[in-house]
Design a protein around this motif. Sequence first.
Motif, PDB file in Angstrom:
ATOM      1  N   GLU A 287       1.171  -1.065   0.025  1.00 26.87           N
ATOM      2  CA  GLU A 287      -0.123   0.077   0.199  1.00 26.87           C
ATOM      3  C   GLU A 287       0.920   1.161   0.254  1.00 26.87           C
ATOM      4  O   GLU A 287       1.776   1.186   0.783  1.00 26.87           O
ATOM      5  CB  GLU A 287      -1.024  -0.336   1.455  1.00 26.87           C
ATOM      6  CG  GLU A 287       0.216   0.012   2.657  1.00 26.87           C
ATOM      7  CD  GLU A 287      -1.051   0.274   3.527  1.00 26.87           C
ATOM      8  OE1 GLU A 287      -2.582  -0.052   3.389  1.00 26.87           O
ATOM      9  OE2 GLU A 287      -0.602  -0.070   4.809  1.00 26.87           O
ATOM     10  N   ASP A 288       0.222   2.719  -0.515  1.00 26.45           N
ATOM     11  CA  ASP A 288       1.363   3.742  -0.265  1.00 26.45           C
ATOM     12  C   ASP A 288       1.227   4.272   1.044  1.00 26.45           C
ATOM     13  O   ASP A 288       0.011   4.491   1.854  1.00 26.45           O
ATOM     14  CB  ASP A 288       0.756   4.796  -1.539  1.00 26.45           C
ATOM     15  CG  ASP A 288       0.646   4.196  -2.760  1.00 26.45           C
ATOM     16  OD1 ASP A 288       1.108   2.830  -3.453  1.00 26.45           O
ATOM     17  OD2 ASP A 288      -0.249   5.042  -3.963  1.00 26.45           O
ATOM     18  N   LEU A 289       2.523   4.675   1.377  1.00 25.98           N
ATOM     19  CA  LEU A 289       2.508   5.334   2.729  1.00 25.98           C
ATOM     20  C   LEU A 289       3.332   6.306   2.707  1.00 25.98           C
ATOM     21  O   LEU A 289       4.316   6.917   1.421  1.00 25.98           O
ATOM     22  CB  LEU A 289       3.260   4.459   3.664  1.00 25.98           C
ATOM     23  CG  LEU A 289       3.000   3.416   3.722  1.00 25.98           C
ATOM     24  CD1 LEU A 289       4.284   1.835   4.592  1.00 25.98           C
ATOM     25  CD2 LEU A 289       1.258   3.017   4.434  1.00 25.98           C
ATOM     26  N   ALA A 374       9.939  13.503   0.481  1.00 25.29           N
ATOM     27  CA  ALA A 374       9.071  12.694   1.670  1.00 25.29           C
ATOM     28  C   ALA A 374       9.174  13.426   2.355  1.00 25.29           C
ATOM     29  O   ALA A 374       8.452  13.336   3.377  1.00 25.29           O
ATOM     30  CB  ALA A 374      10.555  12.069   1.927  1.00 25.29           C
ATOM     31  N   ILE A 375       9.431  14.445   2.803  1.00 25.84           N
ATOM     32  CA  ILE A 375       9.601  14.886   4.537  1.00 25.84           C
ATOM     33  C   ILE A 375       8.215  16.065   4.233  1.00 25.84           C
ATOM     34  O   ILE A 375       8.053  15.910   5.246  1.00 25.84           O
ATOM     35  CB  ILE A 375      10.845  16.140   4.282  1.00 25.84           C
ATOM     36  CG1 ILE A 375      12.209  16.042   4.875  1.00 25.84           C
ATOM     37  CG2 ILE A 375      10.327  17.249   5.533  1.00 25.84           C
ATOM     38  CD1 ILE A 375      13.490  16.931   4.738  1.00 25.84           C
ATOM     39  N   LEU A 376       7.697  16.620   3.177  1.00 23.10           N
ATOM     40  CA  LEU A 376       6.889  17.442   2.711  1.00 23.10           C
ATOM     41  C   LEU A 376       5.874  15.964   3.044  1.00 23.10           C
ATOM     42  O   LEU A 376       4.517  16.513   3.530  1.00 23.10           O
ATOM     43  CB  LEU A 376       6.575  18.049   1.748  1.00 23.10           C
ATOM     44  CG  LEU A 376       7.658  19.331   1.923  1.00 23.10           C
ATOM     45  CD1 LEU A 376       7.597  20.123   0.239  1.00 23.10           C
ATOM     46  CD2 LEU A 376       7.211  20.080   2.615  1.00 23.10           C
ATOM     47  N   SER A 377       5.617  15.515   2.881  1.00 23.91           N
ATOM     48  CA  SER A 377       4.956  14.439   2.135  1.00 23.91           C
ATOM     49  C   SER A 377       4.303  13.889   3.871  1.00 23.91           C
ATOM     50  O   SER A 377       3.178  12.896   3.760  1.00 23.91           O
ATOM     51  CB  SER A 377       5.266  12.565   1.780  1.00 23.91           C
ATOM     52  OG  SER A 377       4.381  11.616   1.832  1.00 23.91           O
ATOM     53  N   ILE A 382       0.503  12.698   3.201  1.00 24.47           N
ATOM     54  CA  ILE A 382      -0.365  12.886   1.906  1.00 24.47           C
ATOM     55  C   ILE A 382       0.660  11.941   0.799  1.00 24.47           C
ATOM     56  O   ILE A 382       2.143  12.102   1.119  1.00 24.47           O
ATOM     57  CB  ILE A 382      -0.407  14.017   1.155  1.00 24.47           C
ATOM     58  CG1 ILE A 382      -1.992  14.629   1.800  1.00 24.47           C
ATOM     59  CG2 ILE A 382      -1.182  13.355   0.309  1.00 24.47           C
ATOM     60  CD1 ILE A 382      -1.650  16.064   1.377  1.00 24.47           C
ATOM     61  N   PRO A 383       0.285   9.850   0.763  1.00 26.55           N
ATOM     62  CA  PRO A 383       1.219   9.524   0.451  1.00 26.55           C
ATOM     63  C   PRO A 383       1.396  10.256  -1.253  1.00 26.55           C
ATOM     64  O   PRO A 383       1.035  10.528  -1.604  1.00 26.55           O
ATOM     65  CB  PRO A 383       0.757   8.403  -0.061  1.00 26.55           C
ATOM     66  CG  PRO A 383      -0.455   8.559   0.072  1.00 26.55           C
ATOM     67  CD  PRO A 383      -1.068   9.699   1.259  1.00 26.55           C
ATOM     68  N   LYS A 387       4.959   5.511  -8.321  1.00 26.50           N
ATOM     69  CA  LYS A 387       5.517   5.406  -9.848  1.00 26.50           C
ATOM     70  C   LYS A 387       6.520   6.598 -10.493  1.00 26.50           C
ATOM     71  O   LYS A 387       6.464   7.392 -11.787  1.00 26.50           O
ATOM     72  CB  LYS A 387       3.925   5.349 -10.495  1.00 26.50           C
ATOM     73  CG  LYS A 387       3.792   4.103 -10.366  1.00 26.50           C
ATOM     74  CD  LYS A 387       4.643   3.376 -11.234  1.00 26.50           C
ATOM     75  CE  LYS A 387       4.193   1.155 -11.449  1.00 26.50           C
ATOM     76  NZ  LYS A 387       4.999   0.616 -11.242  1.00 26.50           N
ATOM     77  N   TYR A 388       6.048   7.643  -9.647  1.00 27.29           N
ATOM     78  CA  TYR A 388       6.800   9.359  -9.403  1.00 27.29           C
ATOM     79  C   TYR A 388       8.295   9.076  -8.853  1.00 27.29           C
ATOM     80  O   TYR A 388       8.451   8.281  -7.822  1.00 27.29           O
ATOM     81  CB  TYR A 388       6.035  10.309  -8.545  1.00 27.29           C
ATOM     82  CG  TYR A 388       4.977  10.744  -9.528  1.00 27.29           C
ATOM     83  CD1 TYR A 388       4.750  10.360 -10.368  1.00 27.29           C
ATOM     84  CD2 TYR A 388       4.538  11.287  -8.953  1.00 27.29           C
ATOM     85  CE1 TYR A 388       3.235  10.608 -10.922  1.00 27.29           C
ATOM     86  CE2 TYR A 388       3.361  12.291  -8.981  1.00 27.29           C
ATOM     87  CZ  TYR A 388       2.397  11.223 -10.381  1.00 27.29           C
ATOM     88  OH  TYR A 388       1.228  11.382 -10.317  1.00 27.29           O
TER      89      TYR A 388
END
Length: 453
Positions: A287-289, A374-377, A382-383, A387-388
């Motif tokens: 799953e997206d994390l 990654a820090i902002l996510s 928000i994942p 694919k990016y």
Amino acid sequence: MAKTKKAYFCQNCGAQSPKWMGQCASCNEWNTLVEEILVKEEKKSWNTDSDTKTRVAKPLKISEIEVENEIRISTYDQELNRVLGGGIVPGSVILLGGEPGIGKSTLTLQVALKLPYKTLYVSGEESQRQIKMRAERLSQSKSNCLILTETKTQHIFKQIVAAEPDIVVIDSIQTLHTDFIESVAGSISQIRACTAELIKFAKETHTPVILIGHITKDGNIAGPKILEHMVDTVLQFEGDRNYTYRILRALKNRFGSTAELGIYEMLHNGLREVSNPSEILISQKSEDLSGTTIAATLEGMRPLLIEIQALVSTAVYGTPQRSTTGFNAKRMNMLLAVLEKRAGFRLGAKDVFLNITGGIKVEDPALDLAVVAAILSSNEDIPISPKYCFAAEVGLVGEVRPVNRVEQRILEAEKLGFEAIFISGNNKLGKRDFGIRVILINKIEELVEALFE
């Protein structure tokens, strides 16, 4: 009668002094001079014929020097061939260093057992029975490899003359000793003398020699620094004991580039070559994390896609914590300051943890954009789409700066099935149409709009 002479050698740089001094005059280190006894004799361990002794080199114009095609010996190990620059050059001396138990002996024995050439594996640390057990574990007990357990160089050269091997492996150089130096094995004078004899043998017979070297607690090759200057190639075998992956780097290479990288996976039956490093550096998630991004980086000439994980949480204690694994902590603090000042994110009162998966360390500035994403996510919870991927540097004023060889990074991401890659708008791309969507951004604000709005 041999003439006995005492000298003092620096344990840090290998400089020689006729008397003891509190501070080394060469490297300025204190209390590093140790007394050693030297015995000089005219007889040498490796003798040459009279023609070689009396031959005198003559200067030639550079236009008169004949250049021949370089012949290399394949090691039948693609990762090792890549790091060496295509294979072993005849007459070269290769020094392989690394931490205890990292796999230096396993790598060299595995290569020696694969080679179809006659190889003499000289071990001063293990018995023949121990090496036989390791060879059976590697499932390569049948080969053209000769095993010799000896530490005196005079006896080793007698066996070399009798066997006439194509390649010689010494495990390790710190265990050898010669009769012409009256000091214990592993001392600076012994290491220097034994290495000089092996280099002379390699150059005069065009037989490549592979030396395994110990390292100190600081991570440097044990012995004098001149040891690394004497040999042709210095390889560093490194890795984290908590991971099964090993990285082979070239710190010095007279016959190739020092920018290449070899990756192995330690298994129960030896080291496996990893031809596609991205398969082990990107974890498979169901799953997206949030807090997870993919960065397109380069290690030497080799493109890699690695996973970056970030965790941002409210500081429980008074002082926020900043912790990184595999990434420069000072650079992360700089990126956090840019996000605070230029993008308006309030991260000063939050704990930030950053990790590069796989246990590797990367110094490529192209990781900046992936670290910021990654820090902002994680901060917004928000994942980001798996694919990016990202490949750009972030400046102090919040601008997204271009990185070198971006087309190679794009092609690697396209080959691995990514849908989009974020790069700087100032990167100059050719007219080639990529099979992946290339998103150009110039400021961090544009990255926020593209990912979270």
